[in-house]
Write an enzyme that holds these catalytic residues in place. Sequence first.
Site, PDB file in Angstrom:
ATOM      1  N   GLY B  37       0.801  -1.224   0.000  1.00  0.00           N
ATOM      2  CA  GLY B  37       0.000   0.000   0.000  1.00  0.00           C
ATOM      3  C   GLY B  37       0.827   1.263   0.000  1.00  0.00           C
ATOM      4  O   GLY B  37       0.349   2.335  -0.358  1.00  0.00           O
ATOM      5  N   HIS B  38       2.085   1.144   0.392  1.00  0.00           N
ATOM      6  CA  HIS B  38       2.923   2.345   0.540  1.00  0.00           C
ATOM      7  C   HIS B  38       4.230   2.143  -0.201  1.00  0.00           C
ATOM      8  O   HIS B  38       5.240   1.819   0.426  1.00  0.00           O
ATOM      9  CB  HIS B  38       3.180   2.606   2.029  1.00  0.00           C
ATOM     10  CG  HIS B  38       3.639   4.006   2.344  1.00  0.00           C
ATOM     11  ND1 HIS B  38       4.918   4.442   2.155  1.00  0.00           N
ATOM     12  CD2 HIS B  38       2.965   5.064   2.831  1.00  0.00           C
ATOM     13  CE1 HIS B  38       5.036   5.700   2.528  1.00  0.00           C
ATOM     14  NE2 HIS B  38       3.867   6.108   2.944  1.00  0.00           N
TER      15      HIS B  38
END
Lengths: 93, 156
Positions: B37-38
Amino acid sequence: MSTTFDKVADIIAETCDIPRETITPDSHAIDDLKIDSLDFLDIAFAIDKAFGIKLPLEQWTQKINDGQATTEQYFVLKNLCARIDELIAAKGA
Amino acid sequence: MRLEYFQMLDRFVAVKADERWIKTESKVPMESPVFEGHFPGYPLMPGVLLIENMAQTCGWLVSAITGFTGLPVLAGVKNAKVRGAVFPGMDLSTEGSIVHEGSGFAIAQGAIKSGDTAIADAQLTYRLIPYPSPEFQNTMVTWAKQLDFPLQEFRK
């Protein structure tokens, strides 16, 4: 020469963004100035540094929780300043 | 380092009680769900996890100087700066020092480097609270042993 109260009031005003003129010797740090426990850590840090002492916060909290003391004894500023003066005197003794 | 479990430190390099100083090392994993997600297609270690890395490093130091008598919980982060990007596979070195030992609280300064490059730094405030149970205290001590923390020098 500034008094203990003047120094403490300046620290509170700067640390908590409270107008200096609203802080009096009879102000209760928690009830009147609405300083929470986290902000009080910053104040304790600044007081410890400014006066070369260690405010016995754990001991005070224990006494209040045990009913042996009231918050007024430690957190009304004139009383807090008296405690600070005692700690300074004890350090120099 | 297992980011998804908040296991931010791989080992203690040095813990010096007299100097109120600690150094830890860790290697950023090549893969982690965090990187999904990052960010998708651009894995970048979140800045908040760099702060957590410093918080854990300095937290162990606070535990050490207080003799493992209570749990230091993070209460404040000031002047946090993330100065450099951290990618999978990078080696991190984190140093911590005690700025102030108060009654029931401590203030520390943490800094992360990768090689000679400054990565992040912050001032961290901890409250000291009682361990929630003897079992939890044992968990912390066991964890310290697993990380080769020099317990015998500090434990009261």
